[in-house]
Design an enzyme around this catalytic site. Structure first.
Site, mmCIF file in Angstrom:
data_model
loop_
_atom_site.group_PDB
_atom_site.id
_atom_site.type_symbol
_atom_site.label_atom_id
_atom_site.label_comp_id
_atom_site.label_asym_id
_atom_site.label_seq_id
_atom_site.Cartn_x
_atom_site.Cartn_y
_atom_site.Cartn_z
ATOM 1 C CB SER A 1 -0.965 -0.027 1.187
ATOM 2 O OG SER A 1 -1.924 0.992 1.084
ATOM 3 C CG ASP B 1 -5.923 0.668 -0.164
ATOM 4 O OD1 ASP B 1 -5.143 1.650 -0.219
ATOM 5 O OD2 ASP B 1 -5.770 -0.276 0.640
ATOM 6 C CG ASP C 1 -2.868 -0.223 -2.252
ATOM 7 O OD1 ASP C 1 -2.821 0.920 -1.760
ATOM 8 O OD2 ASP C 1 -3.384 -1.196 -1.642
#
Length: 557
Positions: A164, A314, A312
């Site tokens: 991440s 998110d 990433d």
């Protein structure tokens, strides 16, 4: 993996016997390591006792976001040996489940970090070697697409190789269950047990590298994401965007176009995936300076809105402009502010169901739900808990820039659909001559200014975190901001969390689940007297600054 090979050593050097044992364990690991590059790396540090102690202090374990650690040889790092063992334990655990007789696949995604593709392929080979189909995502893609694909393909589980927003030297391994949500107890402990029982890695059967999915899965996600947007809301909005050297750009641009919005201005220096993240100290939009290039681009282009995904994709950071298109002032919103804005927007759209957040996020969402007759959920930190707040969940957020705006599509935080919903909200307000800040002021007039901040302490030795937690437990402050602290809420052993409350002031202290940090989450609530919102915000900012100082003292800093 044997207990020695798995890293369950508990070894320290010190005396000669300890040093010999440590080296013996390291050499046993080296002999079983399937990666020649990792073997060479480990050989180069065999005579460095401190380095070996660190690498063999224990195995990586499933935390808030699965396995996550530095890219290096040994059990306490991310490498091919650790991934093979983790994958073998996972597929054996899947085979032992009640639905073991089915032929549901394992879906595997990966980002553009160092090692991600190799770790994904290794996972696929372990799965096929065990007789289970493996479906590999077509290319480096955002984490939300993997969560989407798990349910889309009716998978037994999913794996996402990503760290991440961690520094470039890290990587990670997230596991999703067949419901498309992240791993939770007791499955995490059961998989850990299965990993420790794997045995020699050379005995793990390997098959072909799975089936590579076509672009249809990406198009299906983009179409579904665009469907989150209300077709009746205006689309006149100029957006500046950065994927922060990650994998979000192509998907975000395609989803934005599918939803009917103009193409965004993109930060050129951060537009393409780069695992070294060369323009930022940390590739986390929350970190100071991380969005400087984005805000400069937004100012140059006269944008209405600035959006950053983490690598990433998110998570989603948002900034808005006050003043004229050229020469206006840009303000980046906190995660709590975006979280409440999106919840308020969905409620105004008539979306009924449960709205959830975590114990460290703003208390304002609970007041909105009580005032508007919506079910409210509050969970431990992490989306693995938020998405399980109730079967009636329609929205969830956490203050760390994570938002789940369409749980029927993605049962996890999703920076792409969240960004689209922010665009919808901002475009609607722009058509009325207003901004996100104006909507926040409306909420403040009604509910008071709910100001939040975070005191984050990065450490080089995890023992420092334990010491700070011990300090606040042993000697909690008697008062915060001159208001007596009520009974201390200690969530141990269920969670390593301490909560202090003094009137409407709240401090939540916990270790980070993804980085070597201790975090203290601060909240003050300041009423708006006589409609003077700027004065209330000034008082809240002063109170937060004082609370930050008092909290640091309580932690022994």
């Amino acid at each position: 993996m044997t207990s020695t090979q798995s890293g369950d050593t508990g070894l320290v050097g010190g005396d000669e016997t300890g040093r010999r044992r440590l080296r013996t364990v390291a050499e046993a690991w080296l002999a079983d390591d399937p990666d020649p590059a990792s073997q060479a790396e480990l050989r180069s540090v065999l005579d460095d006792e401190a380095e070996l102690e660190d690498r063999f202090s224990g195995p990586l374990r499933f935390g808030t976001a699965g396995l996550r650690g530095p890219l290096r040889a040994g059990p306490n790092g991310m490498n091919l040996a650790v991934v093979r063992g983790a994958a073998a334990g996972l597929v054996r655990w899947l085979a032992a489940q009640p639905a073991a007789s089915d032929d549901r696949p394992l879906v595997i995604g990966y980002d553009a970090r160092h090692g991600s593709h190799a770790f994904a392929v290794e996972t696929a080979r372990v799965a096929t070697g065990a007789g289970r189909r493996a479906l590999l995502m077509p290319r480096p893609l955002p984490t939300p697409l993997l969560a989407f694909a798990v349910r889309r393909h009716g998978a037994a589980a999913g794996v996402m190789v990503t760290a991440s927003h961690n520094p470039p030297q890290d990587n990670g391994y997230k596991v999703y269950l067949d419901d498309g949500a992240q791993l939770v107890p007791p499955a995490d402990a059961e998989i850990e047990t299965a990993i420790r029982a794997v045995g020699p890695l050379a005995d793990v059967p390997l098959g072909p590298p799975g089936e590579v999915l076509g672009e249809e899965i990406v198009r299906a996600y983009i179409d579904a994401a665009a469907g989150v947007i209300d077709p009746g809301i205006p689309r006149d909005l100029a957006v500046a965007y950065t994927p922060m050297h990650g994998v979000g750009r192509e998907v975000f641009e395609a989803a934005l176009a599918a939803a009917g919005y103009p193409a965004p201005f993109v930060v050129a220096e951060q537009a393409e995936p780069d695992p070294d993240f060369p323009t930022v100290a940390f590739p986390n939009p929350e970190e100071p300076g991380a969005t400087d290039l984005l805000l400069a681009l937004a100012a140059r282009e006269g944008a209405d809105l600035a959006i950053a995904n983490d690598p990433d994709a998110d998570r989603c950071a948002v900034a808005y402009r006050t003043g004229p298109p050229l020469g206006g002032v840009w303000r980046q919103l906190r995660g709590d502010e975006v979280g409440v804005l999106l919840a308020d927007h969905l409620m105004r759209r008539g979306v009924r169901g449960r709205y959830a957040t975590t114990i460290v996020s703003s208390s304002l969402l609970s007041r909105l739900c009580a005032d508007r007759d919506r079910p409210y959920g509050e969970t431990l930190t992490g989306f693995k808990w938020i998405v399980r707040a109730g079967a009636d969940l329609v929205y969830g957020y956490e203050e760390a820039l994570g938002y789940c705006v369409a749980p029927e599509l993605v049962r996890d935080k999703d920076g792409i659909t969240a960004a689209l919903l922010v665009c919808e909200l901002a475009a609607g307000l722009k058509a009325e001559g207003r901004t996100l800040g104006d909507r926040l002021d409306e909420l403040a007039l009604h509910y008071g200014v709910h100001a939040t901040d975070q005191l984050s302490v990065r450490v080089s030795d995890l023992a420092e975190i334990a010491a700070m937690m011990a300090t606040v437990r042993a000697r909690p402050p008697a008062a915060l901001l001159d208001v007596a602290v009520g009974p201390v809420e200690d969530l141990h052993p269920d969670a390593d969390v301490v909560i202090l409350r003094a009137g409407t002031t709240r401090v939540v202290v916990r270790p980070s689940g993804t980085e070597p940090k201790l975090k203290a989450y601060l909240e003050v609530v300041e009423p708006v007297a006589g409609g003077d919102i700027p004065a209330a915000r000034e008082r809240a900012a002063a109170a937060l600054a004082a609370l930050r100082t008092e909290t640091a003292a309580a932690l022994g800093l």
